[in-house]
Design an enzyme around this catalytic site. Structure first.
Site, mmCIF file in Angstrom:
data_model
loop_
_atom_site.group_PDB
_atom_site.id
_atom_site.type_symbol
_atom_site.label_atom_id
_atom_site.label_comp_id
_atom_site.label_asym_id
_atom_site.label_seq_id
_atom_site.Cartn_x
_atom_site.Cartn_y
_atom_site.Cartn_z
ATOM 1 N N TYR A 156 0.837 -1.201 0.000
ATOM 2 C CA TYR A 156 0.000 0.000 0.000
ATOM 3 C C TYR A 156 0.871 1.249 0.000
ATOM 4 O O TYR A 156 1.392 1.634 1.051
ATOM 5 C CB TYR A 156 -0.870 0.037 1.258
ATOM 6 C CG TYR A 156 -1.950 -1.006 1.365
ATOM 7 C CD1 TYR A 156 -2.249 -1.873 0.319
ATOM 8 C CD2 TYR A 156 -2.696 -1.103 2.536
ATOM 9 C CE1 TYR A 156 -3.262 -2.810 0.445
ATOM 10 C CE2 TYR A 156 -3.710 -2.034 2.667
ATOM 11 C CZ TYR A 156 -3.984 -2.889 1.626
ATOM 12 O OH TYR A 156 -4.982 -3.809 1.763
ATOM 13 N N LYS A 191 -1.320 -7.713 -2.696
ATOM 14 C CA LYS A 191 -2.671 -7.151 -2.571
ATOM 15 C C LYS A 191 -2.519 -5.645 -2.618
ATOM 16 O O LYS A 191 -1.720 -5.066 -1.875
ATOM 17 C CB LYS A 191 -3.253 -7.602 -1.231
ATOM 18 C CG LYS A 191 -4.541 -6.950 -0.789
ATOM 19 C CD LYS A 191 -4.986 -7.645 0.502
ATOM 20 C CE LYS A 191 -6.254 -7.093 1.099
ATOM 21 N NZ LYS A 191 -6.031 -5.961 1.988
#
Ligand code: P6F
Length: 281
Positions: A156, A191
């Site tokens: 992220y 992810k």
């Protein structure tokens, strides 16, 4: 020795991914990371055993949770589905300037004792504390890989310089950078955020150089078809599926949505057609 370790990694990854190389994984770390208010819409789902039984019945390929939830509900994850245990987190109660760090709350041994098939950790690329998370990830990955366990990175990008230079953490150049950094730091699965289009997400997938890239679901969409279109875009871009929390557990009966997601991810079905077929719309 290496060959045996790689077999372990491949076999365990195979508990998440179907033959098409894609997966739908249910995320359940929100009670810690966002707080129990995330469950207020359907309070019965604050009990992980209740929602995990529902998502298992509906057919998700795997579940992601923190170690304490795995102690409570890990047994409800069917043995033929993937169990991903995440070893880093943060609460939303921290002062704002400490929110850009994920701390380690468990160890590789804990995850293995709890029956993990994969071990996950977050790195906020671009954070002032990036260095701490890089080291945490390196330590977790090195040990897990030695023992034949795959490692998932929640890559992220976020931090003040990103906002200043690119304007948004979802800018594809930033997401692509995070995915590349994840691949280069040894992740077996990544992810990350949606970049807004299938064309730009395809660049993120390319940058990951063969490491599977999955969407991080995000806040519940008012119209489920909007969310399904994003997931469809991920698959079109060569992405490997999605890790979804709120869009699933913030519904009383998540089964039609899960079954629709499975059609989109595993059968390449158009969102609206798939949603109609499952009675979602
Ligand atoms: O990564 C997380 C939090 O991200 P965030 O800091 O809210 O952007 C996890 O809590 C979730 O597992 C992840 O966001 C997937 O769940 P949903 O976003 O689909 O609810």
């Amino acid at each position: 020795m290496d060959a045996y370790q790689n077999v372990g990694i491949k076999r365990r990854l195979g508990r998440f991914f179907r033959r098409d190389g894609r997966a739908l994984i249910f995320a359940m770390d929100h009670g810690f990371e966002h707080g129990p208010t995330d469950f207020e819409e359907h309070w019965e789902h604050v009990n992980p055993r209740v929602i995990i039984k529902k998502v298992m019945r509906a057919g998700v390929d795997g579940v992601m949770m923190l170690p304490g939830i795995a102690r409570i509900a890990g047994n409800d994850v069917r043995p033929d589905r993937g169990l991903m245990i995440k070893l880093t987190s943060k609460t939303n109660l921290r002062p704002k300037d400490a929110q850009l760090l994920q701390s380690q709350l468990g160890f590789v041994e804990d995850a293995i004792k709890l029956g993990a098939d994969a071990i996950a950790a977050t790195v906020y690329w671009g954070s002032p504390q990036e260095d701490v998370m890089m080291r945490q990830f390196a330590e977790i990955a090195s040990y897990a890989h030695d023992l034949g366990f795959p490692v998932v990175q929640f890559a992220y990008p976020r931090g003040p310089y990103i906002d200043e230079k690119y304007g948004s953490k979802e800018d594809y150049r930033v997401v692509m950078y995070g995915a590349r950094a994840a691949a280069e730091s040894g992740a077996d699965m990544i992810k990350t955020y949606w970049t807004g289009s299938s064309e730009t997400f395809a660049k993120v997938v390319d940058a990951a150089a063969g490491v599977p890239v999955l969407l991080s679901g995000g806040a519940k969409a008012e119209n489920p078809v909007d969310f399904l279109k994003v997931v469809y875009g991920v698959v079109e871009a060569g992405g490997a599926g999605a890790v979804v929390g709120r869009n699933i557990f913030q519904r009383e009966n998540p089964e039609p949505l899960i079954k629709t997601l499975i059609r989109v991810i595993h059968r390449n079905e158009e969102p609206e057609e798939a949603a109609k077929a499952e009675g979602l719309i």
